[in-house]
Design a protein around this motif. Structure first.
Motif, PDB file in Angstrom:
ATOM      1  N   SER A   1     -48.511  -5.885 -18.377  1.00  0.00           N
ATOM      2  CA  SER A   1     -47.728  -6.546 -17.335  1.00  0.00           C
ATOM      3  C   SER A   1     -46.520  -7.231 -17.965  1.00  0.00           C
ATOM      4  O   SER A   1     -46.488  -7.502 -19.166  1.00  0.00           O
ATOM      5  CB  SER A   1     -48.583  -7.591 -16.600  1.00  0.00           C
ATOM      6  OG  SER A   1     -48.914  -8.656 -17.479  1.00  0.00           O
ATOM      7  N   ASP A   2     -45.520  -7.517 -17.135  1.00  0.00           N
ATOM      8  CA  ASP A   2     -44.333  -8.213 -17.636  1.00  0.00           C
ATOM      9  C   ASP A   2     -44.693  -9.571 -18.222  1.00  0.00           C
ATOM     10  O   ASP A   2     -44.136  -9.997 -19.237  1.00  0.00           O
ATOM     11  CB  ASP A   2     -43.303  -8.392 -16.514  1.00  0.00           C
ATOM     12  CG  ASP A   2     -42.687  -7.078 -16.076  1.00  0.00           C
ATOM     13  OD1 ASP A   2     -42.830  -6.077 -16.817  1.00  0.00           O
ATOM     14  OD2 ASP A   2     -42.057  -7.049 -14.999  1.00  0.00           O
ATOM     15  N   SER A   3     -45.637 -10.269 -17.594  1.00  0.00           N
ATOM     16  CA  SER A   3     -46.035 -11.588 -18.100  1.00  0.00           C
ATOM     17  C   SER A   3     -46.731 -11.464 -19.458  1.00  0.00           C
ATOM     18  O   SER A   3     -46.564 -12.317 -20.334  1.00  0.00           O
ATOM     19  CB  SER A   3     -46.948 -12.295 -17.101  1.00  0.00           C
ATOM     20  OG  SER A   3     -48.119 -11.529 -16.855  1.00  0.00           O
TER      21      SER A   3
ATOM     22  N   THR B   1     -36.568 -14.540 -25.867  1.00  0.00           N
ATOM     23  CA  THR B   1     -38.023 -14.434 -25.989  1.00  0.00           C
ATOM     24  C   THR B   1     -38.531 -15.639 -26.787  1.00  0.00           C
ATOM     25  O   THR B   1     -39.113 -15.499 -27.852  1.00  0.00           O
ATOM     26  CB  THR B   1     -38.423 -13.109 -26.659  1.00  0.00           C
ATOM     27  OG1 THR B   1     -37.599 -12.906 -27.836  1.00  0.00           O
ATOM     28  CG2 THR B   1     -38.238 -11.935 -25.720  1.00  0.00           C
ATOM     29  N   ASN B   2     -38.228 -16.829 -26.241  1.00  0.00           N
ATOM     30  CA  ASN B   2     -38.676 -18.089 -26.845  1.00  0.00           C
ATOM     31  C   ASN B   2     -38.079 -18.285 -28.232  1.00  0.00           C
ATOM     32  O   ASN B   2     -38.726 -18.769 -29.158  1.00  0.00           O
ATOM     33  CB  ASN B   2     -40.208 -18.123 -26.930  1.00  0.00           C
ATOM     34  CG  ASN B   2     -40.756 -19.529 -27.138  1.00  0.00           C
ATOM     35  OD1 ASN B   2     -40.182 -20.510 -26.680  1.00  0.00           O
ATOM     36  ND2 ASN B   2     -41.863 -19.621 -27.850  1.00  0.00           N
TER      37      ASN B   2
ATOM     38  N   LYS C   1     -38.036  -2.510 -20.987  1.00  0.00           N
ATOM     39  CA  LYS C   1     -37.971  -3.296 -19.754  1.00  0.00           C
ATOM     40  C   LYS C   1     -36.545  -3.760 -19.489  1.00  0.00           C
ATOM     41  O   LYS C   1     -36.044  -3.659 -18.361  1.00  0.00           O
ATOM     42  CB  LYS C   1     -38.911  -4.500 -19.875  1.00  0.00           C
ATOM     43  CG  LYS C   1     -38.827  -5.501 -18.721  1.00  0.00           C
ATOM     44  CD  LYS C   1     -39.261  -4.900 -17.398  1.00  0.00           C
ATOM     45  CE  LYS C   1     -39.243  -5.945 -16.300  1.00  0.00           C
ATOM     46  NZ  LYS C   1     -39.597  -5.382 -14.974  1.00  0.00           N
TER      47      LYS C   1
ATOM     48  N   ASN D   1     -44.005 -10.813 -21.998  1.00  0.00           N
ATOM     49  CA  ASN D   1     -43.276 -12.065 -22.222  1.00  0.00           C
ATOM     50  C   ASN D   1     -44.054 -12.976 -23.165  1.00  0.00           C
ATOM     51  O   ASN D   1     -43.483 -13.575 -24.082  1.00  0.00           O
ATOM     52  CB  ASN D   1     -43.037 -12.759 -20.885  1.00  0.00           C
ATOM     53  CG  ASN D   1     -42.214 -14.028 -21.024  1.00  0.00           C
ATOM     54  OD1 ASN D   1     -41.159 -14.025 -21.649  1.00  0.00           O
ATOM     55  ND2 ASN D   1     -42.693 -15.117 -20.447  1.00  0.00           N
ATOM     56  N   TRP D   2     -45.357 -13.069 -22.980  1.00  0.00           N
ATOM     57  CA  TRP D   2     -46.192 -13.913 -23.842  1.00  0.00           C
ATOM     58  C   TRP D   2     -46.228 -13.369 -25.271  1.00  0.00           C
ATOM     59  O   TRP D   2     -46.024 -14.130 -26.232  1.00  0.00           O
ATOM     60  CB  TRP D   2     -47.611 -14.004 -23.283  1.00  0.00           C
ATOM     61  CG  TRP D   2     -48.547 -14.702 -24.223  1.00  0.00           C
ATOM     62  CD1 TRP D   2     -48.598 -16.040 -24.504  1.00  0.00           C
ATOM     63  CD2 TRP D   2     -49.547 -14.083 -25.060  1.00  0.00           C
ATOM     64  NE1 TRP D   2     -49.571 -16.304 -25.458  1.00  0.00           N
ATOM     65  CE2 TRP D   2     -50.163 -15.120 -25.806  1.00  0.00           C
ATOM     66  CE3 TRP D   2     -49.978 -12.773 -25.225  1.00  0.00           C
ATOM     67  CZ2 TRP D   2     -51.190 -14.864 -26.707  1.00  0.00           C
ATOM     68  CZ3 TRP D   2     -50.995 -12.516 -26.129  1.00  0.00           C
ATOM     69  CH2 TRP D   2     -51.593 -13.552 -26.850  1.00  0.00           C
TER      70      TRP D   2
ATOM     71  N   SER E   1     -38.564 -13.631 -18.905  1.00  0.00           N
ATOM     72  CA  SER E   1     -39.308 -13.742 -17.650  1.00  0.00           C
ATOM     73  C   SER E   1     -38.409 -13.553 -16.430  1.00  0.00           C
ATOM     74  O   SER E   1     -38.889 -13.307 -15.321  1.00  0.00           O
ATOM     75  CB  SER E   1     -40.007 -15.100 -17.570  1.00  0.00           C
ATOM     76  OG  SER E   1     -39.061 -16.153 -17.630  1.00  0.00           O
ATOM     77  N   GLU E   2     -37.084 -13.674 -16.624  1.00  0.00           N
ATOM     78  CA  GLU E   2     -36.117 -13.535 -15.539  1.00  0.00           C
ATOM     79  C   GLU E   2     -35.278 -12.264 -15.673  1.00  0.00           C
ATOM     80  O   GLU E   2     -34.255 -12.124 -14.999  1.00  0.00           O
ATOM     81  CB  GLU E   2     -35.171 -14.752 -15.532  1.00  0.00           C
ATOM     82  CG  GLU E   2     -35.820 -16.049 -15.116  1.00  0.00           C
ATOM     83  CD  GLU E   2     -35.900 -16.171 -13.605  1.00  0.00           C
ATOM     84  OE1 GLU E   2     -34.847 -16.324 -12.964  1.00  0.00           O
ATOM     85  OE2 GLU E   2     -37.024 -16.088 -13.079  1.00  0.00           O
TER      86      GLU E   2
ATOM     87  N   PRO F   1     -33.653 -15.549 -19.848  1.00  0.00           N
ATOM     88  CA  PRO F   1     -35.068 -15.582 -20.248  1.00  0.00           C
ATOM     89  C   PRO F   1     -35.733 -14.241 -19.921  1.00  0.00           C
ATOM     90  O   PRO F   1     -35.472 -13.653 -18.867  1.00  0.00           O
ATOM     91  CB  PRO F   1     -35.651 -16.711 -19.385  1.00  0.00           C
ATOM     92  CG  PRO F   1     -34.472 -17.520 -18.935  1.00  0.00           C
ATOM     93  CD  PRO F   1     -33.323 -16.563 -18.827  1.00  0.00           C
TER      94      PRO F   1
END
Length: 361
Positions: free
Chosen positions: A179-181, A286-287, A211, A184-185, A308-309, A306
Motif C-alpha cells: 500500500s502507499d502508506s 521521504t522523511n 509511484k 511511505n513508512w 504521503s501527498e 511529502p
C-alpha cells in the motif's frame, strides 16, 4: 556567516586506511591532486582554503594518534574495495579509546557509533538520528545550463532509474501488494533502512519512484519529459554512459522543474545537480533531514512534496508555479543556484569544523 577557526584544527589519519587513487574526505582534500574536470573544480576552492584550517598528522601506530581522528575517505569507498571490515574495526577502536572520530559516509546507509561525528548525505528526521546531514557533492552543471524564461505550463523532467534488476525483488513484488502508506513508512524509516542491505533498499526505491512517475503522468496540468531507466549506470559501456548523461543534462536544461527523490538510500544526487544548474527541484520528501541553509529556505526555491501527498503532486507544482511572475521565476532559479553555492565544500567545511570544535570542547 560562520567564522574561520583562529588556529588550524589538528587532525590525525591512519596511513594504513589510505586508498590509492581515491578522492580523500573533505577535511583532507588539499592532500590530493587538483581537479581539472570543469564540473569538479569546486573542489579546488576547498583545497586552497584547507591549509589554513587544518593541520594533518599521519600515524601507523595507534598510540601516536591525537584526539581528533578522521577517516581518510568516504565509507562507500571502503565498501567498493571490500575493506569495510577493516574500517569498521578501526572505527570501533577509535571510539573505544575516547578519541573523537570524524567519518564521512556520503549517501551510504550506515549507523554511526556512539560518540562518532558522522556526516551523511542520507539522513532522517528522527530523534534517534545521530548522523549530521551534508550534501553529496557530485557535479556542478552551472557551466552547461543556460537560463530559461518561465513556461506558461509547468515543465517537469526526470531521467533516472525506476527499476533495478533483482530476481528476489521481482518475486516479492509479484506476491506482495504494498500500500502507499506501507511504502511511505518503509521509505522514511531510519530503522528499516539501516537494517536492510542495498538490494532490499532498491525495492523501496523502485516502489517510491514508480509511484511518483505514475502520479506525475496522471497530472493533467503538467508538461512532462520522463525517461525511466533500468539497471546500473556505472556498469554501462563508456559510450552509453556519455549518451545517457547528455540526455539527463538536456532534461534539466529544457525543463523548469526536475523530479528528485530517494534511490538506494534516503538521499539523492539529483537535487544538488538541479540546484547547480539554477533550476527548481521537485523534492519528494521521504522523511529526509536536509542540511541547514543560511538566509535562504528550501521552500524558497524547491517544491517539497511529502510522499504521503504525492497523489497531489500536480497541485503542489501548479501552486508554486502560479505564485511566480516572470521576474520572480528568475529569482527563484537564482536562489536555487545560491543555495548550491552556500553548500559547496569550501563553505560547508566551516560548519564541519564548528561541529568538531563544539564536540571536543
Amino acid at each position: 556567516m560562520l567564522s574561520e577557526p583562529k588556529k588550524p584544527v589538528e587532525i590525525w589519519i591512519n596511513e594504513d586506511l589510505l586508498l590509492p587513487n581515491v578522492r580523500l574526505a573533505p577535511l583532507l582534500m588539499h592532500l590530493s591532486p587538483l581537479d581539472t574536470n570543469p564540473e569538479l573544480q569546486f573542489w579546488n576552492l576547498l583545497r586552497d582554503k584547507l591549509p589554513e584550517l587544518v593541520e594533518v598528522h599521519r600515524f601507523k601506530n595507534f598510540a601516536d594518534a591525537g584526539q581528533i581522528v578522521v577517516t581518510p575517505h568516504f565509507i562507500s569507498d571502503y565498501y567498493n574495495r571490500k575493506r569495510e571490515g577493516e574500517l569498521h574495526k578501526f572505527r570501533r577502536k577509535v571510539v573505544a579509546s575516547k578519541r573523537t572520530l570524524v567519518t564521512f559516509s556520503n549517501s551510504l546507509e550506515c549507523k554511526p557509533y556512539e560518540g562518532e561525528i558522522f556526516f551523511s548525505a542520507s539522513t532522517y528526521r528522527n530523534k534517534r538520528e545521530k548522523a549530521i546531514p551534508m550534501p553529496p557533492w557530485i557535479f556542478d552543471l552551472g557551466g552547461k545550463i543556460t537560463p530559461i524564461p518561465k513556461p506558461s505550463i509547468p515543465t517537469v523532467g526526470f531521467v533516472g532509474n525506476t527499476e533495478y534488476p533483482s530476481r528476489l525483488n521481482s518475486l516479492i513484488l509479484r506476491y506482495i501488494k504494498f500500500s502507499d502508506s506501507m511504502v511511505n513508512w518503509m521509505a522514511g524509516s531510519l530503522f528499516v533502512n539501516r537494517n536492510l542491505n542495498m538490494a532490499r533498499r532498491r525495492l523501496i526505491a523502485r516502489l517510491v519512484r514508480k509511484k511518483v512517475i505514475h502520479e506525475v503522468q496522471k497530472a493533467q496540468n503538467l508538461q512532462t519529459f520522463l525517461i525511466e531507466r533500468k539497471g546500473d549506470f556505472f556498469d554501462l559501456p563508456w559510450e552509453e554512459k556519455q549518451r545517457r548523461r547528455a540526455e539527463y543534462i538536456e532534461s534539466i536544461q529544457n525543463n523548469a522543474y526536475t523530479l528528485v527523490m530517494r534511490g538506494d538510500d534516503n538521499g539523492c544526487y539529483q537535487p544538488w545537480e538541479v540546484m547547480s544548474a539554477g533550476r527548481i527541484p521537485v523534492f519528494i520528501d521521504t522523511n529526509t533531514f536536509l542540511p541547514d541553509l543560511e538566509e535562504i529556505k528550501w521552500e524558497d526555491f524547491c517544491v517539497i512534496v511529502p510522499f504521503s501527498e504525492v497523489h497531489r503532486i500536480g497541485e503542489y507544482i501548479q501552486a508554486f508555479h502560479d505564485r511566480l511572475s516572470e521576474e520572480e521565476f528568475a529569482e527563484v532559479c537564482r536562489k536555487s543556484r545560491a543555495a548550491f553555492e552556500q553548500l559547496l565544500p569550501h563553505n560547508f567545511i566551516l560548519r564541519i569544523l564548528e561541529i568538531i570544535a563544539n564536540s571536543t570542547n
